[in-house]
Design a protein around this motif. Structure first.
Motif, short mmCIF file in Angstrom:
data_model
loop_
_atom_site.label_atom_id
_atom_site.label_comp_id
_atom_site.label_asym_id
_atom_site.label_seq_id
_atom_site.Cartn_x
_atom_site.Cartn_y
_atom_site.Cartn_z
N LYS A 67 34.04 129.86 20.63
CA LYS A 67 34.96 128.74 20.40
C LYS A 67 34.21 127.41 20.44
O LYS A 67 34.57 126.47 19.73
CB LYS A 67 36.09 128.76 21.44
CG LYS A 67 37.09 129.86 21.15
CD LYS A 67 38.21 129.87 22.16
CE LYS A 67 39.25 130.92 21.80
NZ LYS A 67 40.20 131.19 22.87
N PHE B 7 36.92 122.64 25.80
CA PHE B 7 37.92 121.61 25.50
C PHE B 7 37.25 120.26 25.26
O PHE B 7 37.62 119.53 24.34
CB PHE B 7 38.95 121.49 26.63
CG PHE B 7 39.97 122.60 26.63
CD1 PHE B 7 40.81 122.77 25.53
CD2 PHE B 7 40.10 123.47 27.70
CE1 PHE B 7 41.77 123.80 25.52
CE2 PHE B 7 41.05 124.49 27.70
CZ PHE B 7 41.88 124.64 26.60
N ASP C 267 44.31 125.07 34.88
CA ASP C 267 42.90 124.67 34.83
C ASP C 267 42.66 123.16 34.79
O ASP C 267 41.89 122.63 35.58
CB ASP C 267 42.17 125.39 33.68
CG ASP C 267 42.86 125.26 32.34
OD1 ASP C 267 43.88 124.56 32.25
OD2 ASP C 267 42.36 125.85 31.36
N GLY D 62 51.47 123.88 29.19
CA GLY D 62 50.11 124.21 28.74
C GLY D 62 49.74 123.65 27.39
O GLY D 62 50.16 122.56 26.98
N GLY D 63 48.96 124.48 26.65
CA GLY D 63 48.34 124.03 25.41
C GLY D 63 49.32 123.52 24.36
O GLY D 63 49.00 122.61 23.60
N ARG E 78 35.64 120.38 21.80
CA ARG E 78 36.60 120.44 20.70
C ARG E 78 37.39 119.15 20.55
O ARG E 78 37.65 118.67 19.45
CB ARG E 78 37.56 121.61 20.91
CG ARG E 78 38.39 121.88 19.67
CD ARG E 78 39.36 123.01 19.88
NE ARG E 78 40.66 122.50 20.22
CZ ARG E 78 41.61 123.20 20.82
NH1 ARG E 78 41.37 124.44 21.20
NH2 ARG E 78 42.77 122.68 21.08
N1 CTP Z 1 45.17 128.55 31.93
C1 CTP Z 1 44.49 128.32 33.10
N2 CTP Z 1 43.30 128.94 33.34
C2 CTP Z 1 42.77 129.78 32.43
C3 CTP Z 1 43.44 130.03 31.23
C4 CTP Z 1 44.65 129.39 31.01
O1 CTP Z 1 44.96 127.55 33.93
N3 CTP Z 1 41.61 130.38 32.69
C5 CTP Z 1 46.47 127.89 31.71
C6 CTP Z 1 46.42 126.50 31.11
O2 CTP Z 1 47.52 125.77 31.60
C7 CTP Z 1 46.57 126.76 29.64
C8 CTP Z 1 47.58 127.90 29.63
O3 CTP Z 1 47.24 128.66 30.78
O4 CTP Z 1 47.06 125.62 28.96
C9 CTP Z 1 47.51 128.75 28.38
O5 CTP Z 1 46.23 129.31 28.24
P1 CTP Z 1 45.52 129.57 26.85
O6 CTP Z 1 46.51 130.03 25.87
O7 CTP Z 1 44.30 130.38 27.12
O8 CTP Z 1 44.94 128.15 26.45
P2 CTP Z 1 45.59 126.92 25.74
O9 CTP Z 1 45.53 125.77 26.69
O10 CTP Z 1 46.89 127.26 25.16
O11 CTP Z 1 44.54 126.52 24.63
P3 CTP Z 1 43.95 127.38 23.42
O12 CTP Z 1 45.07 128.15 22.83
O13 CTP Z 1 43.36 126.35 22.55
O14 CTP Z 1 42.92 128.26 24.06
#
Ligand code: CTP
Length: 475
Positions: A214, A177, A121, A31-32, A180
């Motif tokens: 955000k 995304f 996602d 992920g992120g 940003r």
């Molecule tokens: N994810 C997803 N669908 C969502 C939320 C999250 O598929 N509605 C998955 C994505 O793979 C994401 C991971 O869970 O990368 C972690 O989610 P989150 O921490 O919300 O997002 P990040 O990608 O880490 O980004 P940020 O911290 O900038 O929000």
């Protein structure tokens, strides 16, 4: 693809990988964290996915490596969050999920690595790196996430309608995304957002507002708002903003399109502040223009009182959007209410008393108000912009001069209600307020100086006018 971890990241991932081997599961960082690493960014949030129980892995990591860290287990979701001094690590078991159409709550089953990554996602968030000792650092990119990162594209791993109907919040995440990271949204993915926009209705207001905030916190939020608008999402989550759209013409006279004007004001203010609430003030400064718009053949288009109606709308909007109903709300209301004031002072009426009133009303937020006003100068007519800016500079320097002379920043009138009551030996009553207000007005108007001596003398005069006599005090 090889990722250059920092020493502390590598050490931590190796420790977790060793625990995974001990428990007998394959584990990955996903992920992120991986995405931001490839984008040269830094993240404190780490997601660990394993083929097995995420909770068991988390418990082992805590017991073996971080006995003092804080572990929260979410049994219902099969996840656990470990807070160390440097990282927040979320553990989850790989799953395949299917969602009901009326809810974000998934029906969760254990899945393979591919099941798990494909249900994420976006391709850029579906990257994984193995961390078990036997395959540490092996990079997994099943959906061309790296190529999308390089080409700056937001795209779903599966057919986009499937990804969005699994979780409609992802439509807002796509916009967030893209805004940003300065990416584009893949046309097919965008088309699916348009088609599925109505499904945002099943998402809670708190989550929607969190994503909106955000987007607003990015460097150039107008991009996000334009995507929200084009996809139909904005009309669903923030219809008042869409109402600002369009320029009407009567007798060949038009007014500016307040939607694009507001977006420009928002981008402008983002160059001078990261404060979310000042950014919200920019978004809402003209929100009541549609409601107050009139056409007067003698003077053209008017929006009289839009700052007053706007300040009231801020209240309703904050309630609906579940934004905080505390001093942040009051700050935004104040900015909306006062946003015309500095620029409405023209060369002829920049009197000390007008400046004093502005300083008094804006109080500690006078600088924020000036930033908003400056951001609000967006005319296409260069001459107009130059004239406004010159005037604005004049207001600023006069403010400085009055401020230095009168010290009105965070000013409280020198005579309090308590002093009036004790001087005349009277209980709280209307006359106390009348005397207090009159003293404040006379100071702001420059009729008396801003000193306790002059204010107290005036208090005695006003007391006499109201038939009050000072009580004699025994010393
Ligand atoms: N994810 C997803 N669908 C969502 C939320 C999250 O598929 N509605 C998955 C994505 O793979 C994401 C991971 O869970 O990368 C972690 O989610 P989150 O921490 O919300 O997002 P990040 O990608 O880490 O980004 P940020 O911290 O900038 O929000």
């Amino acid at each position: 693809m090889k990722i250059e971890w920092s020493i502390s990241e590598k050490e931590l991932l190796q420790q977790i990988g060793n625990c995974a081997a001990q428990v007998g599961v394959q584990a990955y960082v996903v992920g992120g964290f991986v995405r931001d690493k490839l984008l040269q960014g830094k993240s404190k949030d780490m997601d660990i996915m394993c083929l097995g129980s995420g909770i068991q892995l988390a418990e082992t990591v805590k017991a073996t490596c971080f006995p003092h860290a804080f572990l929260t287990v979410y049994k219902n979701f099969g996840t656990a969050l470990l807070k160390t001094s440097d990282f927040e690590i979320e553990f989850v078991g790989a799953r395949k999920e299917s969602y009901r159409t009326d809810s974000r709550k998934p029906i969760v089953e254990e899945g393979t690595l591919k099941d798990d990554l494909s249900r994420r996602d976006f391709t850029i968030n579906a990257l994984a790196v193995a961390i078990n000792p036997n395959q540490f650092g092996e990079f997994i990119d099943l959906f061309n996430g790296v190529s999308d990162l390089e080409n700056k594209i937001i795209r779903t791993p599966l057919e986009p309608s499937t990804t969005f109907s699994d979780d409609p919040l992802r439509m807002l995440r796509a916009v967030r995304f893209a805004t940003r990271l300065h990416f584009k949204i893949d046309p097919e993915t965008f088309e699916a957002i348009r088609k599925n926009a109505h499904r945002i209705a099943i998402i809670s207001q708190e989550r929607i507002t969190d994503e909106l905030n955000k987007i607003i916190a990015t460097v150039q939020p107008s991009k996000g708002f334009k995507w929200l608008d084009e996809s139909g999402l904005l009309q669903l989550i923030f219809p008042e903003f869409v109402k600002l759209k369009g320029a009407e013409y009567i007798d060949g006279r038009g007014h500016k399109d307040n939607f694009y004007h507001t977006l420009q004001v928002l981008d402008n203010i983002c160059t001078s502040t990261n404060d979310l609430w000042l950014r919200w003030a920019a978004i809402l400064h003209d929100i009541a223009k549609p409601a107050t718009k009139r056409y007067d053949p003698a003077i053209g288009w008017t929006f009289h009182g839009h700052e007053v109606v706007g300040a009231r709308m801020v209240n309703q909007l904050f309630k609906r959007l579940k934004l905080p109903l505390d001093e942040k709300l009051r700050f935004v209301q104040k900015m909306v209410f006062l946003h015309l004031r500095p620029i409405s002072l023209t060369k002829d009426n920049i009197t000390d008393s007008a400046i004093r009133r502005l300083l008094f009303e804006a109080g500690e937020h006078v600088e924020d108000l000036m930033l908003l006003c400056e951001a609000d100068i967006t005319s296409k007519n260069r001459q107009k912009v130059i004239r406004y800016l010159e005037n604005f500079e004049l207001v600023k320097s006069r403010m400085k001069a009055v401020e230095e002379k009168d010290h009105l920043r965070n000013w409280q009138p020198p005579v309090s209600g308590e002093l009036i009551m004790s001087t005349f030996g009277i209980p709280p009553s209307k006359v106390v307020g009348l005397i207090k207000d009159e003293i404040r007005e006379q100071i702001l108007d420059g009729k008396i100086g801003n000193t306790p001596e002059e204010a107290i003398a005036l208090m005695h005069q006003l007391g006499q006018l109201h038939g009050l006599n000072p009580v004699l005090k025994n010393h």
